[in-house]
Design a protein around this motif. Sequence first.
Motif, mmCIF file in Angstrom:
data_model
loop_
_atom_site.group_PDB
_atom_site.id
_atom_site.type_symbol
_atom_site.label_atom_id
_atom_site.label_comp_id
_atom_site.label_asym_id
_atom_site.label_seq_id
_atom_site.Cartn_x
_atom_site.Cartn_y
_atom_site.Cartn_z
ATOM 1 N N GLY A 1 0.746 -1.294 0.182
ATOM 2 C CA GLY A 1 -0.006 -0.033 0.075
ATOM 3 C C GLY A 1 0.871 1.329 -0.067
ATOM 4 O O GLY A 1 0.343 2.504 0.070
ATOM 5 N N GLN A 2 2.012 1.062 0.170
ATOM 6 C CA GLN A 2 3.245 2.532 -0.027
ATOM 7 C C GLN A 2 3.767 2.481 -1.451
ATOM 8 O O GLN A 2 4.180 1.727 -1.931
ATOM 9 N N LYS A 3 4.070 3.657 -1.774
ATOM 10 C CA LYS A 3 4.480 3.998 -3.092
ATOM 11 C C LYS A 3 5.831 4.395 -3.085
ATOM 12 O O LYS A 3 6.461 5.212 -2.127
ATOM 13 N N TYR A 4 6.725 3.884 -3.850
ATOM 14 C CA TYR A 4 8.285 4.189 -4.075
ATOM 15 C C TYR A 4 8.726 4.356 -5.215
ATOM 16 O O TYR A 4 8.184 3.952 -6.437
ATOM 17 N N LEU A 5 9.556 5.428 -5.603
ATOM 18 C CA LEU A 5 10.062 5.875 -6.691
ATOM 19 C C LEU A 5 11.034 5.188 -7.183
ATOM 20 O O LEU A 5 12.107 4.976 -6.449
ATOM 21 N N VAL A 6 11.399 4.642 -8.205
ATOM 22 C CA VAL A 6 12.331 3.825 -8.822
ATOM 23 C C VAL A 6 12.972 4.676 -10.145
ATOM 24 O O VAL A 6 12.419 4.889 -10.982
ATOM 25 N N PRO A 7 14.245 5.252 -9.972
ATOM 26 C CA PRO A 7 14.837 6.004 -10.949
ATOM 27 C C PRO A 7 15.121 5.024 -12.060
ATOM 28 O O PRO A 7 15.282 3.791 -11.963
ATOM 29 N N PRO A 8 15.238 5.918 -13.083
ATOM 30 C CA PRO A 8 15.674 5.075 -14.576
ATOM 31 C C PRO A 8 16.791 4.403 -14.540
ATOM 32 O O PRO A 8 17.875 4.569 -13.660
ATOM 33 N N LYS A 9 17.045 3.203 -15.264
ATOM 34 C CA LYS A 9 18.326 2.283 -15.492
ATOM 35 C C LYS A 9 18.907 1.911 -14.083
ATOM 36 O O LYS A 9 20.016 1.767 -13.801
ATOM 37 N N SER A 10 18.045 1.565 -13.122
ATOM 38 C CA SER A 10 18.424 1.241 -11.910
ATOM 39 C C SER A 10 17.835 -0.286 -11.610
ATOM 40 O O SER A 10 16.834 -0.709 -12.212
ATOM 41 N N SER A 11 18.504 -0.883 -10.524
ATOM 42 C CA SER A 11 17.775 -2.193 -10.232
ATOM 43 C C SER A 11 18.095 -2.323 -8.733
ATOM 44 O O SER A 11 19.011 -1.889 -8.169
ATOM 45 N N PHE A 12 17.270 -3.312 -8.031
ATOM 46 C CA PHE A 12 17.554 -3.389 -6.587
ATOM 47 C C PHE A 12 17.317 -4.906 -6.262
ATOM 48 O O PHE A 12 16.277 -5.375 -6.786
ATOM 49 N N LEU A 13 17.497 -5.359 -4.881
ATOM 50 C CA LEU A 13 17.020 -6.468 -4.203
ATOM 51 C C LEU A 13 16.645 -6.044 -2.868
ATOM 52 O O LEU A 13 17.409 -5.562 -2.113
ATOM 53 N N LEU A 14 15.647 -6.299 -2.578
ATOM 54 C CA LEU A 14 14.940 -5.967 -1.161
ATOM 55 C C LEU A 14 15.163 -7.402 -0.536
ATOM 56 O O LEU A 14 14.167 -8.289 -0.403
ATOM 57 N N SER A 15 15.875 -7.399 0.514
ATOM 58 C CA SER A 15 16.055 -8.795 1.334
ATOM 59 C C SER A 15 17.106 -8.371 2.422
ATOM 60 O O SER A 15 17.762 -7.483 2.677
#
Length: 481
Positions: free
Chosen positions: A263-277
């Motif tokens: 239910g929460q919004k997050y901005l992801v910039p262009p040309k980026s990648s991530f792992l949430l762990s």
Amino acid sequence: MMSVVHRLTAGWLVDHLSFINQCGYEICDSFAYLRSVTLNTSVNSTGDCHGISTFAATSSSRDGPIPGPGDAIEREGKMAKTRYVFREEFFDISKPHIAAAPEQQLWQGCSEVSLTEIKSDSNKEEHQEGTKSGVGDSIASARKKRKRKCVFNQGELDALEYHSKVRKLIWEGTLHLVQEGLRSGFLHHTAAELSCRKNVVLGHIGCGLAELCEMAKQFPAVNESDHQTVHVLDDETSVQEQDLLSCVTENSSNCAKIVVLMGQKYLVPPKSSFLLSDISCLQPLLNYKKKYDVIVIDPPWENKSVKRSNRYNHLSSWQIKQIPVPALAAPNCLVVTWVTNRQKHLRFVKDELYPHWSVKTLAEWHWVKITRAGEFVLPLDSLHKKPYEVLVLGRVQEDVKEALRKSEDVLPIPEHKLIVSIPCSLHSHKPPLTVLAEFIKPDVECLELFARNLQPGWTSWGNEVLKFQHIDYFTLLQNEN
């Protein structure tokens, strides 16, 4: 180079806010019909935003230049872009957190100070802090404070000795960079007097990312042979928690994306990648099959303050050593580790951690935090907290001939450099290390471990990796029809 305001022999004066706002937080909407958008004229843009390095995400990778302050975008029958900027008030550090004595202010010159004098000044500071405490302090705590003034433990003595060695370097280098900032108008002597903005107090933002990572351990086991390695963001904003936590998420487009998590919004910039762990679930990062030329690490170091505040989970030295840096690092990889001012941690990185990873220590740099008026945010000789943090730089060791061949193409890492900036008021929001671009090849693969924000061109990992990407930290520039 984007975000660098001034470059001198001592180091760099960096504009962290400008860097964030030049990362391309534009949401592309091919269905919108937009005649014009007037951008907020208060958005500042410092430095060159047209480089092509991974360390300088730029307009050249998008469809046309980024609109400047006050520009209008004409879009009729074309793709519309809605732009977000980071909230300026989080960088409105106009006054020091603790005012330095007149003789310790940056402008008074850097006199040689002995360990004895620093200890004496620290005792005065301890006494001043004691007099600020409330009437309700118990007699026992008052006695403890009196006793505390006379005794330094070994860790504090080690820190004082280190500080006495780097003090002149930090003072003089910061002074030169601040003088340049004042001359150019980036810094203002009158900033403290002019500021009328109240401190920003936010409630809890986000959905408890670290807690979500703990919950993920209860999810059904994923069959790796059937499971995708990468989740590529498309126009759908809602992401299944299991997808987000079990593989690397990638935004390969030229526009920012919004992901909705719990239910929460997050901005992801262009040309980026991530792992949430968390650290127990790093396998998806290894499955990503990338080797990184730059790895920046900001470990959650164990200390008494962290234990008391319960601000974030800390890791022991043994746990930090288990991070598979050798498996993630490309040959000759540049490894940069943020270290608190505890000498125990600094010695651990240089004497144990880096050798364990086959990394050779090359240099120690310092991040110096200043106000908009160019003052240290804390007295330089404060015993408890310093206005600087340490970065330890090293390279993965490899075949000597191969290392020499590769080193011919890049500048050697200098021993002492300063990165001076106005810090973000949000806890542990580190400045961008765009200055590393001088010492690496262009278009390299970059990784940040224990990250709390994302950058274009980087892969980021951590159990709070989206923390400072929450949309509440940003302002939407309003459309005006």
